[in-house]
Design a protein around this motif. Structure first.
Motif, mmCIF file in Angstrom:
data_model
loop_
_atom_site.group_PDB
_atom_site.id
_atom_site.type_symbol
_atom_site.label_atom_id
_atom_site.label_comp_id
_atom_site.label_asym_id
_atom_site.label_seq_id
_atom_site.Cartn_x
_atom_site.Cartn_y
_atom_site.Cartn_z
ATOM 1 N N ALA A 5 -20.707 11.091 13.154
ATOM 2 C CA ALA A 5 -19.400 11.855 13.707
ATOM 3 C C ALA A 5 -19.104 10.250 14.489
ATOM 4 C CB ALA A 5 -19.384 12.935 14.399
ATOM 5 N N MET A 6 -18.606 9.395 14.976
ATOM 6 C CA MET A 6 -18.272 8.888 16.091
ATOM 7 C C MET A 6 -18.469 7.422 14.680
ATOM 8 S SD MET A 6 -19.955 5.651 18.682
ATOM 9 C CE MET A 6 -21.027 5.322 17.305
ATOM 10 N N VAL A 7 -19.156 7.183 14.370
ATOM 11 C CA VAL A 7 -18.769 6.120 12.925
ATOM 12 C C VAL A 7 -18.214 6.582 12.307
ATOM 13 C CG1 VAL A 7 -19.618 4.999 11.174
ATOM 14 C CG2 VAL A 7 -21.857 4.726 13.441
ATOM 15 N N GLU A 8 -18.326 8.058 11.347
ATOM 16 C CA GLU A 8 -17.261 8.106 10.839
ATOM 17 C C GLU A 8 -15.908 8.511 10.959
ATOM 18 O OE1 GLU A 8 -17.940 11.726 7.898
ATOM 19 O OE2 GLU A 8 -19.971 12.028 8.547
ATOM 20 N N GLY A 9 -15.550 8.622 12.127
ATOM 21 C CA GLY A 9 -14.046 8.971 12.844
ATOM 22 C C GLY A 9 -13.749 7.125 13.291
ATOM 23 N N GLN A 10 -14.185 6.039 13.408
ATOM 24 C CA GLN A 10 -14.072 5.050 13.790
ATOM 25 C C GLN A 10 -13.247 4.642 12.553
ATOM 26 O OE1 GLN A 10 -16.666 1.673 14.952
ATOM 27 N NE2 GLN A 10 -15.483 0.429 14.971
ATOM 28 N N ILE A 11 -14.536 4.431 10.511
ATOM 29 C CA ILE A 11 -14.466 4.011 9.972
ATOM 30 C C ILE A 11 -13.243 4.918 8.977
ATOM 31 C CG2 ILE A 11 -14.943 3.362 7.687
ATOM 32 C CD1 ILE A 11 -16.176 1.542 10.333
ATOM 33 N N GLU A 12 -12.646 5.886 9.430
ATOM 34 C CA GLU A 12 -11.548 6.480 8.360
ATOM 35 C C GLU A 12 -10.614 5.870 9.582
ATOM 36 O OE1 GLU A 12 -9.497 9.073 7.045
ATOM 37 O OE2 GLU A 12 -11.015 8.788 6.121
ATOM 38 N N ALA A 13 -10.536 5.585 10.912
ATOM 39 C CA ALA A 13 -9.271 5.471 11.509
ATOM 40 C C ALA A 13 -9.077 4.316 11.216
ATOM 41 C CB ALA A 13 -9.804 4.866 13.333
ATOM 42 N N GLU A 14 -9.533 3.521 10.656
ATOM 43 C CA GLU A 14 -9.835 1.725 10.665
ATOM 44 C C GLU A 14 -9.540 1.589 8.908
ATOM 45 O OE1 GLU A 14 -13.202 -0.060 11.978
ATOM 46 O OE2 GLU A 14 -12.764 0.013 14.110
ATOM 47 N N SER A 15 -10.064 2.895 8.536
ATOM 48 C CA SER A 15 -9.655 2.314 6.951
ATOM 49 C C SER A 15 -8.126 2.967 6.288
ATOM 50 C CB SER A 15 -10.583 3.430 5.863
ATOM 51 O OG SER A 15 -11.502 3.168 6.436
ATOM 52 N N LEU A 16 -7.436 3.768 7.749
ATOM 53 C CA LEU A 16 -5.985 3.841 7.341
ATOM 54 C C LEU A 16 -5.161 2.888 7.177
ATOM 55 C CD1 LEU A 16 -5.767 7.350 9.233
ATOM 56 C CD2 LEU A 16 -6.129 7.466 7.429
ATOM 57 N N PRO A 17 -4.145 3.113 6.424
ATOM 58 C CA PRO A 17 -3.009 1.908 6.365
ATOM 59 C C PRO A 17 -2.216 1.707 6.930
ATOM 60 C CG PRO A 17 -2.596 4.285 4.796
ATOM 61 C CD PRO A 17 -3.569 3.837 5.539
ATOM 62 N N ALA A 60 0.701 -1.051 -0.220
ATOM 63 C CA ALA A 60 -0.188 -0.137 0.061
ATOM 64 C C ALA A 60 0.927 0.851 0.217
ATOM 65 C CB ALA A 60 -0.671 0.319 1.349
ATOM 66 N N TRP A 61 0.288 1.997 -0.414
ATOM 67 C CA TRP A 61 0.653 4.013 -0.366
ATOM 68 C C TRP A 61 0.383 4.438 0.598
ATOM 69 C CZ3 TRP A 61 1.071 6.866 -5.694
ATOM 70 C CH2 TRP A 61 2.118 6.045 -6.307
ATOM 71 N N PRO A 62 0.864 5.030 1.458
ATOM 72 C CA PRO A 62 0.799 5.745 2.757
ATOM 73 C C PRO A 62 -0.549 6.911 2.258
ATOM 74 C CG PRO A 62 2.474 6.326 2.343
ATOM 75 C CD PRO A 62 2.369 5.680 1.181
ATOM 76 N N SER A 63 -1.033 6.834 0.706
ATOM 77 C CA SER A 63 -1.802 7.409 0.734
ATOM 78 C C SER A 63 -3.984 6.857 0.040
ATOM 79 C CB SER A 63 -2.040 8.185 -1.029
ATOM 80 O OG SER A 63 -1.447 7.170 -1.617
ATOM 81 N N ALA A 64 -3.176 4.945 0.688
ATOM 82 C CA ALA A 64 -4.563 4.248 0.142
ATOM 83 C C ALA A 64 -5.606 4.277 1.645
ATOM 84 C CB ALA A 64 -4.355 2.797 0.036
ATOM 85 N N LYS A 65 -6.816 3.668 1.347
ATOM 86 C CA LYS A 65 -7.327 3.211 2.422
ATOM 87 C C LYS A 65 -8.576 2.218 2.019
ATOM 88 C CE LYS A 65 -8.475 8.206 3.825
ATOM 89 N NZ LYS A 65 -9.206 9.447 3.985
ATOM 90 N N SER A 66 -9.045 1.899 2.887
ATOM 91 C CA SER A 66 -9.404 0.478 2.070
ATOM 92 C C SER A 66 -10.287 0.015 3.487
ATOM 93 C CB SER A 66 -8.557 -0.536 2.610
ATOM 94 O OG SER A 66 -9.320 -1.614 1.546
ATOM 95 N N ALA A 67 -12.214 -0.251 3.561
ATOM 96 C CA ALA A 67 -13.157 -0.388 3.929
ATOM 97 C C ALA A 67 -14.047 -1.161 3.378
ATOM 98 C CB ALA A 67 -13.492 1.065 5.366
ATOM 99 N N VAL A 68 -14.964 -1.804 3.842
ATOM 100 C CA VAL A 68 -16.149 -1.998 2.712
ATOM 101 C C VAL A 68 -17.736 -0.925 2.060
ATOM 102 C CG1 VAL A 68 -17.922 -1.631 4.836
ATOM 103 C CG2 VAL A 68 -18.798 -3.226 3.401
ATOM 104 N N MET A 69 -17.301 0.417 2.415
ATOM 105 C CA MET A 69 -17.126 1.206 2.317
ATOM 106 C C MET A 69 -16.704 2.368 2.870
ATOM 107 S SD MET A 69 -21.021 1.804 3.122
ATOM 108 C CE MET A 69 -21.789 0.003 3.236
ATOM 109 N N GLY A 70 -17.569 3.983 2.221
ATOM 110 C CA GLY A 70 -16.302 5.186 2.604
ATOM 111 C C GLY A 70 -16.804 5.620 3.806
ATOM 112 N N PRO A 71 -16.060 5.854 4.695
ATOM 113 C CA PRO A 71 -16.738 6.676 5.926
ATOM 114 C C PRO A 71 -17.417 6.942 6.338
ATOM 115 C CG PRO A 71 -14.496 6.840 6.224
ATOM 116 C CD PRO A 71 -15.087 6.318 4.892
ATOM 117 N N ALA A 72 -18.645 8.408 4.806
ATOM 118 C CA ALA A 72 -19.736 9.121 5.577
ATOM 119 C C ALA A 72 -20.189 8.155 4.899
ATOM 120 C CB ALA A 72 -19.106 10.216 3.993
#
Length: 532
Positions: free
Chosen positions: A475-487, A432-444
């Motif tokens: 807000a809570m879910v977006e923050g959690q998914i964003e954190a869990e999507s980071l490389p 992965a590049w440092p720019s990558a994100k991965s999850a079931v879908m985007g946080p929003a």
């Protein structure tokens, strides 16, 4: 030649913003890597050196051919957990006497090299890479065995370590163990199940049970040397094939063992007259926007990675949000699939399926460059058959037999992650590049879906919906998914083989391609039923 023409303008504010954002991410990555390199910390490293011992990474460096690269694997294993970053184990691929090998080195400065759950998983991944790519395995052993407080997580699955060694031997893939210190209990089976065993005199201690356990179990009085010392195993038990005078001598003996393997690669040789890319690798830092919602052209990445920036694009006017084509990388022929505008439609899925079939017809490895939000949704697309088209692409990826290499450079969401050969689809390597994100879908999107479901539930119950609670939940879910999507989070979970500097992409892929060619390269004979 079909030379690529770059339209990237490195003077724009957008490029400079992208470049600055990527450099900032690389600085953060460097700080996290430093934690793995630090091992158990200054105190325990100093104690280790006082005993006249080399660190795990120093052992690896001395083992490798001078000035040869070392492709470290899973360096951030255990990141975000209660365990030391790196999982008390150093793993990677390096060249020894001209032979590419997987190297596993216990870090004795972290709890005496004891294996914890993350180190165990990291070792499993290294064993998979060795088996899939037919790479000899070198184990640099100094470990007290299992981290006993975590035995419930280690004992049962941990037996796979020894299974993998015996299966490698049965497949005629050599295994070598150098024992630098303790190799206790289950750890004693590591040298016991290796093809070649080197022990360091006065240092190596290999026994199923140490003197205290023997005393409790049998009443027998014994000492370390008579029970499991290197001299005893070299002269009496026969477990040691070679007795080294010190650590450096043990490393020398290991290099001689590898030199005598008569090792030959089974894959085709690369072309020798290839050219470097025509465009500067430094540009790769400014291509991917910090906001992944902004599209970018993956051709600009391809032009800075493949030999001579020479790329034959396949179906360039059809399914244009997926770029496919043929190239060469460090002399090896490759097919490339790269997301152009994120979303995969039916046309892209069919294009990918045909391209993957063609690669299997010609025994050509495939490289997947991820930047996808997944397959398109909506009534029009469902009616046009997006499910069966996406399934067709996933079928092709799952049943393709040529080696796959995946690099997450942007988003990798939903089933698009699967169709682009995510971790579950067994790519030989995934970085992965440092720019990558991965999850079931985007946080929003994920937070929005949960909001709609909760709102509909309140309506069915005839209850008023609390908008303030909804905003807090989103807000809570977006923050959690964003954190869990980071490389770094995903790398800590071992969902990739490492986060790489974009400028190193060509080198890393070249090392991987060279490694996979230790085994035969052959495409699939069939793909099952495609739902047309």
């Amino acid at each position: 030649m079909t030379l690529m023409r770059s339209s990237l303008d490195t003077t724009t504010p957008e490029f400079h913003d992208n470049h600055a954002a990527m450099v900032d991410k690389l600085d953060q990555l460097t700080a996290e890597h430093a934690k793995a390199v630090a091992g158990g910390g200054e105190k325990y490293v100093a104690r280790h050196r006082e005993r006249g011992k080399l660190t795990a990474r120093e052992r690896v460096e001395l083992l490798l051919d001078p000035d040869s690269p070392f492709l470290e694997l899973s360096p951030l294993a255990a990141w975000g957990s209660d365990y030391q970053v790196g999982g008390s184990l150093v793993t990677g691929i390096g060249v020894i006497e001209g032979v590419e090998c997987v190297i596993n080195a216990n870090d004795p400065t972290v709890k005496g090299g004891a294996i914890n759950p993350w180190g165990m998983r990291k070792g499993f991944r290294a064993a998979d890479i060795a088996a899939q790519n037919r790479l000899p395995t070198i184990s640099l052993v100094e470990s007290g065995g299992a981290d006993l407080p975590t035995q419930k997580d280690i004992f049962i699955p941990g037996g796979r370590t020894f299974r993998d060694l015996t299966r490698a031997s049965a497949a005629k893939i050599p295994t070598v163990a150098i024992v630098f210190g303790n190799s206790t209990a289950g750890g004693a089976y590591l040298p016991g199940m290796s093809d070649h065993v080197i022990m360091v005199r006065d240092r190596a201690k290999v026994f199923l049970g140490g003197p205290p356990l023997v005393k409790v179990a049998t009443g027998e009085e014994s000492d370390d040397e008579s029970l499991g010392g290197a001299e005893m195993h070299a002269r009496t038990s026969g477990l040691a094939d070679y007795l080294a005078t010190d650590e450096r001598d043990g490393i020398r003996l290991c290099r001689r063992v590898i030199a005598r393997l008569n090792w030959r690669k089974q894959g085709p040789e690369p072309a020798r007259d290839y050219a470097d890319p025509r465009y500067d690798e430094e540009d790769l830092l400014g291509i991917v926007p910090a906001d992944l919602k902004i599209p970018f052209d993956p051709r600009e990445v391809i032009a800075r990675v493949v030999d001579g920036s020479d790329f034959d694009e396949f179906k360039p006017r059809y399914g244009t949000s997926l770029v496919t084509g043929w190239a060469q990388l460090h002399g090896y022929p490759v097919g490339i699939l790269a997301n152009a505008r994120g979303v995969l439609f039916g046309e892209e899925s069919q294009k990918a399926t045909q391209f993957i079939q063609l690669a299997n017809q010609t025994d050509t490895p495939l490289i997947f460059l991820h930047n996808t939000t997944g397959y398109m949704v909506g009534k029009e697309y469902e009616q046009s058959g997006i499910i069966k088209h996406g399934a067709m692409m996933i079928n092709a990826v799952a049943n393709s037999k040529v080696p796959h290499l995946s690099v997450l450079i942007g988003s990798s969401y939903g089933a698009g992650h699967y169709g682009m050969c995510g971790r579950a689809y067994d790519p030989r390597f995934l970085f992965a590049w440092p720019s990558a994100k991965s999850a079931v879908m985007g946080p929003a999107q994920l937070a929005g879906v949960l909001s709609i479901v909760m709102r509909q539930g309140a309506e069915r119950r005839g209850q008023p919906y609390n908008e303030e609670h909804d905003a807090a939940m989103r807000a809570m879910v977006e923050g959690q998914i964003e954190a869990e999507s980071l490389p770094m989070f995903l790398s800590g979970m071992l969902y990739d083989d490492g986060i790489i500097d974009p400028r190193d992409t060509r080198t890393v892929l070249g090392l991987c391609l060279s490694s996979i060619h230790n085994g035969p390269i052959a495409g699939a004979d069939g793909f099952g039923v495609f739902r047309m």
